[in-house]
Write a protein that holds these residues in place. Structure first.
Motif, PDB file in Angstrom:
ATOM      1  N   GLY A 166       2.194   3.376  -9.224  1.00  0.00           N
ATOM      2  CA  GLY A 166       0.895   3.129 -10.019  1.00  0.00           C
ATOM      3  C   GLY A 166      -0.183   2.969  -8.943  1.00  0.00           C
ATOM      4  O   GLY A 166      -1.355   2.329  -9.277  1.00  0.00           O
ATOM      5  N   LEU A 167      -0.211   3.339  -7.660  1.00  0.00           N
ATOM      6  CA  LEU A 167      -1.185   3.068  -6.698  1.00  0.00           C
ATOM      7  C   LEU A 167      -2.188   3.980  -7.294  1.00  0.00           C
ATOM      8  O   LEU A 167      -2.261   5.037  -7.800  1.00  0.00           O
ATOM      9  CB  LEU A 167      -0.659   3.844  -5.344  1.00  0.00           C
ATOM     10  CG  LEU A 167       0.221   3.007  -4.545  1.00  0.00           C
ATOM     11  CD1 LEU A 167       0.512   3.346  -3.467  1.00  0.00           C
ATOM     12  CD2 LEU A 167      -0.299   1.580  -4.231  1.00  0.00           C
ATOM     13  N   PRO A 168      -3.438   3.382  -7.137  1.00  0.00           N
ATOM     14  CA  PRO A 168      -4.835   4.063  -7.588  1.00  0.00           C
ATOM     15  C   PRO A 168      -5.227   5.225  -6.773  1.00  0.00           C
ATOM     16  O   PRO A 168      -6.389   5.147  -6.526  1.00  0.00           O
ATOM     17  CB  PRO A 168      -5.779   2.766  -7.843  1.00  0.00           C
ATOM     18  CG  PRO A 168      -5.419   1.699  -6.565  1.00  0.00           C
ATOM     19  CD  PRO A 168      -3.809   1.862  -6.659  1.00  0.00           C
ATOM     20  N   ILE A 347      -5.560   3.170   0.988  1.00  0.00           N
ATOM     21  CA  ILE A 347      -4.565   2.603  -0.135  1.00  0.00           C
ATOM     22  C   ILE A 347      -3.159   2.475   0.015  1.00  0.00           C
ATOM     23  O   ILE A 347      -2.681   3.446   0.524  1.00  0.00           O
ATOM     24  CB  ILE A 347      -5.075   3.509  -1.418  1.00  0.00           C
ATOM     25  CG1 ILE A 347      -6.252   3.471  -1.597  1.00  0.00           C
ATOM     26  CG2 ILE A 347      -4.260   2.888  -2.768  1.00  0.00           C
ATOM     27  CD1 ILE A 347      -6.804   4.372  -2.818  1.00  0.00           C
ATOM     28  N   GLN A 348      -2.593   1.076  -0.076  1.00  0.00           N
ATOM     29  CA  GLN A 348      -1.371   0.947   0.371  1.00  0.00           C
ATOM     30  C   GLN A 348      -0.559   0.045  -0.485  1.00  0.00           C
ATOM     31  O   GLN A 348      -1.168  -0.724  -1.099  1.00  0.00           O
ATOM     32  CB  GLN A 348      -1.405   0.520   1.707  1.00  0.00           C
ATOM     33  CG  GLN A 348      -0.025   0.101   2.255  1.00  0.00           C
ATOM     34  CD  GLN A 348      -0.081  -0.413   4.065  1.00  0.00           C
ATOM     35  OE1 GLN A 348      -0.810  -0.225   4.584  1.00  0.00           O
ATOM     36  NE2 GLN A 348       0.906  -0.918   4.334  1.00  0.00           N
ATOM     37  N   GLY A 349       0.446   0.321  -0.729  1.00  0.00           N
ATOM     38  CA  GLY A 349       1.373  -0.561  -1.610  1.00  0.00           C
ATOM     39  C   GLY A 349       2.711   0.213  -2.064  1.00  0.00           C
ATOM     40  O   GLY A 349       2.920   1.294  -1.682  1.00  0.00           O
ATOM     41  N   ALA A 350       3.319  -0.603  -3.075  1.00  0.00           N
ATOM     42  CA  ALA A 350       4.853  -0.059  -3.292  1.00  0.00           C
ATOM     43  C   ALA A 350       4.439   1.633  -4.126  1.00  0.00           C
ATOM     44  O   ALA A 350       3.694   1.420  -4.978  1.00  0.00           O
ATOM     45  CB  ALA A 350       5.308  -1.080  -4.442  1.00  0.00           C
ATOM     46  N   GLY A 360       1.138   1.976 -14.142  1.00  0.00           N
ATOM     47  CA  GLY A 360       0.311   2.909 -13.948  1.00  0.00           C
ATOM     48  C   GLY A 360       0.040   3.884 -15.127  1.00  0.00           C
ATOM     49  O   GLY A 360      -1.127   4.193 -15.344  1.00  0.00           O
TER      50      GLY A 360
END
Lengths: 373, 373
Positions: A166-168, A347-350, A360
């Motif tokens: 789901g990272l943008p 942009i960082q994350g699971a 997402g």
């Protein structure tokens, strides 16, 4: 209330999670003036679809029943007796799915591909021609040969897709591109598994131990070589590179595998690889880490796209960059452009997980609502 | 080719940069099937507008002339002699601008507010009623009292705005919200100036020296108390909190100022503050840094929104979090939700500058294109 007809391909983990999100977001979406009308669901073998695609919908209890049936490992065919839908199987499925797409022109229709199949591109390109929208969790339709890719993206506003769950990332890159800000470098760690492996070996644990531990924790594919070969990262890199206008195929790309050919799945049994193969690789990786460290850098398995390159493999990156500071299984992308020249947009994350991937996809579906009448 | 009529309020640095971006992106946008038709530009005193808003446009050479005139400090009034547009001044401006908005219903019209004025909310709320879209670089219309705010956001799809220049913070939050993923904590450093100050004092330089150096480098407002008071960060925090559904006004928020009331602009002249006031604050900040360090933390000036709080001020954050690792003037936002539970979604990058702010506005304009007929 805006009515968004949705057809779902793929009822594996992500697809089922999407159906559950759709059901649990009913009141939220009603407040936003939107209703997602699910007209049908198919997998590789069967299709359930409402009798009248233009007006009817599979109701919420039926959608949850689809989830239940599929998570039990049963066939969609078992839903034939419920009487609320039509069920098709075998070679009829594709014909019927395309018929559904043909109706999409008049109402708008979002074709959502949550499968992991390389075979959906044919159907997708037909329904794009009919005027449908396409929302992809599946990455494979975007990594086909250029000719098919060009067809799929021929109406860019009607296509939404993702890398890194789901990272943008794609949404943000599309913003940067449409504002005329030229992206000249895009570097990221897009495999949670390889991110974990690289940060553990950096801390001094031998490569072979890290991979075996990751496998036993369930962080890797059943055969870890599916991760270590880099093909999953290469697909993501190709998608990003094509978004930036590069006309490439997977077979033009430099893809570094973390194991040599002679340890490949066709040559060496899994058990042999884990016990005897992997330890032979420890020293080389340790040497590379020391070399990087002497340069003030750390090693990351990255995708790297710039004006000259689109490649996937181990790179030295500065210790104090977002990439260099990455720990554990998070994904991270650094985007350099005119506006983000010295310091990148980060942009960082699971970057994995059915919940966040499905969230997402749902955001992408909502994002195309203005295209619907 | 899709035709997007645009009306620009504000011809300061961001507005002029936006016009230049629009002109330089012509061929890119043509490839994307879009044409931005600029029908008029106004500032607080004057308005230039095409005679027929429904069909005509200010051509590119005229738009660049607008930029030239305004960057010379001249009035839009000087363009009256060019003959290609109508020019209005004084009290007529607002009436005419609202007339332009009234035409928006039939063609779609994007009202772009690149001013820094708190006065545009009245016009914006009227044109929203007419069915226009609104794209904001200006943060003030979103920090008005709730009643006016509710009107402005009454058609959320027709509104685009930003915090942190072009950073995809709002766009990403909107994605998360629409996917039903509840955001339970949002913490960020949203002032490049205060980010710089906090990372320099962390390195051991006294607060007074850092502020004086920042001022002499042009990193602060002419009176640094405009930054140190936290009001700019508070506006951004309020915008984020309202996006997350919190019904707050600026006067409900806890806002920590980095100088005490008795050193305020109404009490102490600027020179006195810089030379004599600031050094009195050094010890207290040094003590807080030491205390934080003893806890393994660092100090950041943050906006913090969670279920209980919406506040702005100095907080201790873990040294090895994205916020704690922040150096220099980048902005960073950490978003915690169901999908980003233990590790946040992090968005980081340049959060100021006319170029990147205008690029973000342009991306927002392109993003509403599907609403236009």
């Amino acid at each position: 209330m805006k009515n968004l007809p949705v057809f779902l391909m793929g009822s594996g983990g992500v697809g089922r999670q999407l159906l559950q999100h759709i059901v649990s977001c009913r009141s939220l979406h009603a407040k936003q003036g939107v209703h997602l009308r699910v007209v049908g669901v198919c997998d590789s073998k069967s299709l359930v679809v409402v009798a009248d695609v233009l007006t009817a919908e599979l109701d919420d209890s039926f959608l949850l029943e689809v989830c239940r049936v599929k998570s039990n490992g049963s066939s969609l065919q078992t839903l034939a007796n419920s009487g609320v839908c039509q069920v098709f199987s075998g070679p009829e499925v594709i014909r019927k799915v395309i018929d559904i797409g043909r109706l999409g022109k008049s109402t708008g229709l979002a074709f959502v591909d949550c499968s992991a199949s390389a075979e959906t591109i044919g159907v997708l390109n037909q329904v794009v021609d009919f005027g449908c929208c396409v929302v992809l969790a599946n990455k494979k339709p975007l990594t086909v040969q250029m000719e098919d890719y060009d067809k799929l993206v021929s109406h860019p506003r009607r296509l939404r897709h993702a890398v890194g769950a789901g990272l943008p990332v794609i949404a943000s890159l599309n913003r940067i591109i449409s504002s005329g800000d030229p992206v000249n470098r895009d570097i990221g760690s897009l495999s949670g598994t390889l991110g974990y492996v690289m940060s553990e070996v950096e801390d001094g644990t031998p490569f072979s131990q890290v991979v075996n531990a990751a496998k036993s924790h369930g962080y890797t594919e059943p055969d870890p070589r599916d991760d270590l070969g880099g093909m999953d990262v290469a697909r993501k890199a190709l998608i990003l590179a094509r978004l930036l206008g590069r006309r490439l195929n997977l077979d033009n790309m430099k893809i570094e595998s973390l194991y040599p050919e002679e340890m490949g799945p066709d040559v060496m049994p899994l058990e042999d690889f884990l016990v005897n193969g992997l330890p032979l690789l420890d020293q080389k990786i340790e040497d590379r880490i020391k070399q990087a460290s002497a340069n003030g850098n750390v090693l990351r398995y990255v995708c790297l796209i710039d004006d000259a390159r689109c490649e996937v493999g181990i790179q030295e990156v500065p210790k104090d960059s977002a990439l260099g500071r990455l720990r554990g299984s998070d994904n991270v992308v650094e985007i350099y452009s005119r506006c983000y020249e010295k310091q990148p947009l980060v942009i960082q994350g699971a970057g994995a997980g059915n919940d966040t991937t499905a969230a997402g996809v749902l955001a992408d579906i909502l994002d195309i609502q203005d295209l619907f009448p």
